[in-house]
Design a protein around this motif. Structure first.
Motif, mmCIF file in Angstrom:
data_model
loop_
_atom_site.group_PDB
_atom_site.id
_atom_site.type_symbol
_atom_site.label_atom_id
_atom_site.label_comp_id
_atom_site.label_asym_id
_atom_site.label_seq_id
_atom_site.Cartn_x
_atom_site.Cartn_y
_atom_site.Cartn_z
ATOM 1 N N TRP A 134 13.815 4.441 57.402
ATOM 2 C CA TRP A 134 12.792 3.583 56.813
ATOM 3 C C TRP A 134 11.629 3.378 57.773
ATOM 4 O O TRP A 134 10.483 3.459 57.395
ATOM 5 C CB TRP A 134 13.391 2.219 56.438
ATOM 6 N N THR A 135 11.923 3.088 59.028
ATOM 7 C CA THR A 135 10.824 2.827 59.947
ATOM 8 C C THR A 135 10.025 4.099 60.193
ATOM 9 O O THR A 135 8.809 4.054 60.322
ATOM 10 C CB THR A 135 11.321 2.277 61.297
ATOM 11 N N GLU A 185 9.476 6.433 58.031
ATOM 12 C CA GLU A 185 8.621 6.557 56.848
ATOM 13 C C GLU A 185 7.421 5.619 56.932
ATOM 14 O O GLU A 185 6.284 5.989 56.675
ATOM 15 C CB GLU A 185 9.427 6.208 55.598
ATOM 16 N N LEU A 186 7.744 4.369 57.304
ATOM 17 C CA LEU A 186 6.685 3.360 57.359
ATOM 18 C C LEU A 186 5.651 3.707 58.421
ATOM 19 O O LEU A 186 4.446 3.518 58.218
ATOM 20 C CB LEU A 186 7.279 1.988 57.690
ATOM 21 N N GLU A 187 6.132 4.200 59.526
ATOM 22 C CA GLU A 187 5.226 4.419 60.649
ATOM 23 C C GLU A 187 4.465 5.727 60.550
ATOM 24 O O GLU A 187 3.577 5.983 61.353
ATOM 25 C CB GLU A 187 6.017 4.375 61.972
ATOM 26 N N HIS A 230 1.510 -0.971 58.905
ATOM 27 C CA HIS A 230 2.886 -1.261 58.451
ATOM 28 C C HIS A 230 3.804 -1.740 59.578
ATOM 29 O O HIS A 230 5.019 -1.775 59.411
ATOM 30 C CB HIS A 230 3.553 -0.039 57.806
ATOM 31 N N SER A 231 3.231 -2.061 60.738
ATOM 32 C CA SER A 231 4.100 -2.365 61.877
ATOM 33 C C SER A 231 4.898 -3.647 61.644
ATOM 34 O O SER A 231 6.011 -3.804 62.141
ATOM 35 C CB SER A 231 3.276 -2.481 63.154
ATOM 36 N N TRP A 252 6.269 -4.616 58.894
ATOM 37 C CA TRP A 252 7.461 -4.254 58.126
ATOM 38 C C TRP A 252 8.467 -3.484 58.979
ATOM 39 O O TRP A 252 9.664 -3.730 58.937
ATOM 40 C CB TRP A 252 7.063 -3.395 56.912
ATOM 41 N N ALA A 253 7.894 -2.561 59.745
ATOM 42 C CA ALA A 253 8.777 -1.743 60.569
ATOM 43 C C ALA A 253 9.551 -2.620 61.552
ATOM 44 O O ALA A 253 10.748 -2.424 61.776
ATOM 45 C CB ALA A 253 7.962 -0.696 61.321
#
Lengths: 286, 305
Positions: free
Chosen positions: B55-56, B58-60, B161-162, B164-165
């Motif tokens: 997930w991270t 993807e987000l990053e 998005h940090s 969320w990550a």
């Protein structure tokens, strides 16, 4: 050849004013002082409950004295570190009154136990153990489990286990208690053979018939005290010596009067055993 | 002695410990359950960590530039210009401006089609796809991008998005700590159970221990007997426990649970970690069991004479 107060410069076992009690109970052994000289043979006797087994436990290092000094192979037992015990125990063979065989092990494995615990490989001792078992007449029962054996057979397994490691002392607690007189004689001859080979032997028994068959000192426990009667031959020599020195034959000899009464007689009376077949009556004057 | 000496019995020497010592079925069951739970905890911790990692990543690996509608500017032109600026930056793979139609399409599921007035100001997005790990390695200067957009006079904001990550990583970290703590607790419980059982079987067979001692057995010889017996117990219960854990893990993966539940459940991924973990479990259980039994027996024997 005698168990006597400190006559041997290097006995295998030396007791010096040893006392023993269990917990806070009364002292069951009091002021024991004696040596077991190397290569000696002696009986230990006394009425039931006199402390024979406790005394044996002290000798085979299964118990510690409450007071006094015990030295075993020259080592003071009280200050012996725990990790040096196994080495001393390997020099002592014990035949227990109740055998203490391991019922889940075959006769062969039971006898091999003292060799196995030293880390020896099976191939190194297998032949010796088999030979010993054949010698005690159990060559065909090597794979049997102890519970399937008769009392006499178990006794022979216990004896084989006690001697397989060629111990310097062999201690046997009532070794003839479970066998008929004939087998008792055979076992006694086995012990005598081992003694000839240099093993120090202590046999606890209240079978006075057995005691009379060997010309050996007799240690008698009564009321916690130990009396030591020299072997018959020594007493005979001493009596002869006294008679030659003292021309008057009606005087009682000092050996008969100094202790008042032979402890063996007291024991025999306590156990109500007939004395009629006694052959060595030279120091009995009742 | 005669020539025909009796032959020693064939086969190996019998086990010195009684056959039943340290082989109680309830003990085996308890040990297997503990190993099973420990495997599940380890697989769960690993699964959570894997999931969080995906997930991270993807987000990053993406940025979003939001162009707010301002009265005197053309948002569509601003979006295209912002995409061009972003595209020029190092570490950026693609930058795709989303038009007003795209924004409307995003709202359709909630508001229905054609329910929005044409003159409603909508923020526009520029999707920026980064090269892998570019953001974490600091190759993309987010503040630089923001500064250039500001210089163009756009009402634009860059979201990397940090936030969320970070949240996802924190959650994964918590799950992992929980899993490892459970693993430690279960190992401790297993060691205690084995120590208890070893002491019990030692106490139950004093006759054997006495016989061994009086034959001159050293403490470490006797402790070694128990150590071997309990090593085998550990290995066997470890095998059963690990096998069950693998079955449960595979079952969970096949069951297609919702993603949020699966986050805490061990998912079977036949990667080296899972295989090594389950393969090592019996060995670790055996070693824990052996060590625990040895220490317990040795400390008990020291108390004797």
């Amino acid at each position: 050849m005698t168990a006597s107060p400190h006559s041997d410069p290097e006995p295998v076992v030396r007791f010096d004013n040893v006392g023993m009690r269990y917990g806070r109970g009364p002292e069951i052994l009091r002021d024991l002082s004696f040596d077991l000289p190397r290569g000696s043979f002696q009986f230990l006797t006394g009425p039931s409950g006199a402390g024979k087994t406790s005394l044996l436990k002290l000798i085979y290092l299964a118990a510690k004295p409450s007071r006094g000094l015990i030295s075993c192979f020259g080592r003071d037992v009280a200050t012996l570190p725990r990790d040096e015990l196994p080495d001393l125990r390997r020099r002592i063979g014990v035949v227990f009154q109740e055998f203490r065989l391991l019922n889940h092990l075959s006769v062969f494995d039971n006898v091999a136990l003292p060799l196995r615990v030293t880390g020896k490989k099976r191939s190194d001792y297998a032949e010796d153990v088999a030979e010993l078992l054949a010698w005690v007449g159990l060559g065909d029962k090597m794979s049997a489990l102890p519970p399937t054996l008769s009392g006499g057979e178990q006794q022979r397994v216990a004896i084989a286990r006690a001697v397989v490691g060629q111990p310097e002392i062999l201690i046997a607690d009532e070794p003839t208690g479970n066998v008929d007189p004939e087998m008792g004689m055979r076992l006694l001859r086995l012990f005598a053979e081992l003694n000839k080979l240099g093993t120090t032997i202590v046999i606890a028994t209240h079978d006075l018939q057995l005691v009379r068959m060997v010309d050996a000192p007799v240690m008698t426990l009564a009321n916690g005290h130990l009396h030591i009667r020299p072997p018959r031959s020594q007493r005979q020599r001493e009596a002869d010596l006294r008679n030659s020195l003292d021309p008057e034959p009606d005087m009682p000899s000092p050996a008969d009067t100094d202790s008042g009464e032979d402890p063996m007689d007291a024991v025999a009376r306590a156990m109500e055993m007939p004395e009629d077949d006694e052959t060595d009556g030279e120091d009995r004057d009742e | 002695m005669s020539d025909d000496l009796p032959r020693p019995p064939s086969g190996g020497a019998g086990a010195l410990l009684p056959p039943d010592a340290g082989r109680d079925r309830p003990l085996f069951v308890v040990a297997a359950i503990l190993v099973f739970l420990a495997c599940i905890a380890a697989l769960g911790a690993r699964g959570a960590w894997n999931q969080a990692q995906n997930w991270t990543t993807e987000l990053e690996s993406s940025l979003t530039i939001q162009i707010r509608p301002v009265d005197d500017r053309d948002p569509d032109a601003d979006a295209r210009r912002a995409a061009e600026i972003a595209q020029a930056l190092p570490g950026v793979r693609t930058a795709t401006p989303r038009t007003r139609d795209d924004a409307l399409a995003l709202l359709t599921p909630w508001l229905g089609e054609g329910n929005l007035p044409d003159d409603l100001p909508l923020p526009l997005m520029v999707e920026v796809e980064l090269e892998p790990r570019a953001a974490r390695d600091g190759r993309v200067a987010i503040s630089d991008l923001q500064a250039r957009l500001d210089a163009e006079g756009m009402a634009a904001s860059v979201d990397d998005h940090s936030r969320w990550a970070r949240a996802v990583r924190r959650a994964a970290g918590t799950a992992q700590t929980l899993g490892l703590s459970l693993l430690a607790l279960l190992t401790g419980a297993a060691a205690a159970v084995i120590a208890f059982a070893a002491r019990a079987s030692l106490a139950a067979r004093t006759d054997v221990i006495d016989a061994l001692h009086l034959c001159g057995a050293e403490d470490r010889f006797i402790a070694g007997l128990f150590q071997r017996r309990f090593f085998m117990l550990g290995v066997k219960s470890g095998l059963v426990g690990a096998l069950f854990a693998a079955c449960v893990s595979i079952g969970v993966s096949l069951g297609q649970s919702p993603a949020d539940i699966a986050f805490f459940l061990p998912q079977w991924a036949a990667n080296p970690f899972e295989l090594i973990l389950l393969g090592a479990a019996p060995l670790l259980a055996g070693l824990t069991s052996a060590l625990s039994a040895r220490l317990a027996v040795a400390s008990d024997l020291r108390g004797r004479w």
